[in-house]
Scaffold this motif. Structure first.
Motif: not given
Length: 268
Positions: A21, A174, A176-177, A226-229, A231, A236, A249, A255
């Protein structure tokens, strides 16, 4: 974004490291701005598992040679550069034999995090800023991807706060998870405070786990993506309550417009 200068600072970038990712977005976002006529630079660490011959990395002697102090030790900075084929995008690599020569990114062959990952992150942040100063290239935005780059917003707001070159530069992080479950060196906060960063600014680093490192980065940024769905709900909520402009996201197929609008309307 025509003629805007954006500096991308990332833990990982394709094609130099495997696709994930972070590494994919660290390529796709700069390419998108490049295609819009923006001026971009990408910085990443020169891990030992990057094939220098295949990717045609070469050292930039005029930029290399200075020493950076990390936890009261002088560490030589080596700068290498390569171009992403077909894209006319230059990538700068922050290198140091002590920190980045080992043949892996963040963990050893047993999957254990390197004990000096905290110092590597500090060295990377300082190396990026010092190199940009030597290039005399003033970014409108610095966009940070990945936890190894997360010290940069902190150092920009404290260690380099009087640097006139960056007086109008905005910082976007950004998020990420979660990518590791361990905690970095418990002494990390002392090493950051050694550089004049006040304790209250980085109190999250008292327990330097993934979420706390990102929280410290967020608090020193001018905008957050928020770059990961997927997170974590805690990160968040932290972003939502931080008071920072943030972009929720956005899936990959949408994007480009969302990121461009966020840069223009929320950050610049």
């Amino acid at each position: 974004m025509k003629d805007k200068r954006i500096l991308y600072v990332s833990s990982e970038v394709v094609p130099y490291l495997a696709e994930n990712e972070v590494s994919l977005m660290s390529y796709d976002v700069p390419k998108m701005i490049n295609d819009q006529g923006g001026q971009i630079r990408i910085f990443m660490p020169r891990y030992g598992n990057i094939n220098e011959r295949r990717h045609q990395l070469h050292e930039v002697i005029r930029l290399s040679g200075m020493n950076l102090v990390v936890n009261d030790l002088d560490m030589p900075l080596i700068i290498k550069v390569a171009s992403i084929p077909k894209e006319r995008i230059q990538v700068y690599f922050i290198d140091n034999d002590e920190y980045f020569k080992r043949k892996a990114t963040f963990t050893d062959e047993e999957g254990v995090m390197y004990p000096d990952n905290d110092e590597r992150a500090i060295f990377f942040a300082k190396g990026v800023v010092e190199t940009v100063k030597k290039l005399n290239w003033v970014p409108d935005i610095i966009h940070v991807h990945g936890w190894m780059a997360a010290m940069l917003p902190i150092y920009m707001k404290h260690y380099y706060k009087h640097e006139a070159l960056f007086s109008d530069t905005k910082i976007v992080t950004s998020v990420y998870t979660q990518s590791f479950d361990e905690t970095l060196d418990p002494e990390m906060i002392k090493k950051v405070k050694f550089d004049g960063v006040p304790h209250e600014a980085v109190s999250d680093l008292e327990i330097p786990n993934y979420e706390n490192i990102l929280k410290a980065s967020i608090l020193h940024s001018d905008g957050v993506i928020i770059a990961s769905n997927n997170l974590s709900s805690s990160l968040t909520k932290f972003i939502e309550s931080s008071g920072k402009p943030f972009l929720p996201f956005v899936p990959k197929d949408a994007f480009a417009e969302a990121y461009t609008n966020f840069y223009k309307n929320e950050v610049l």
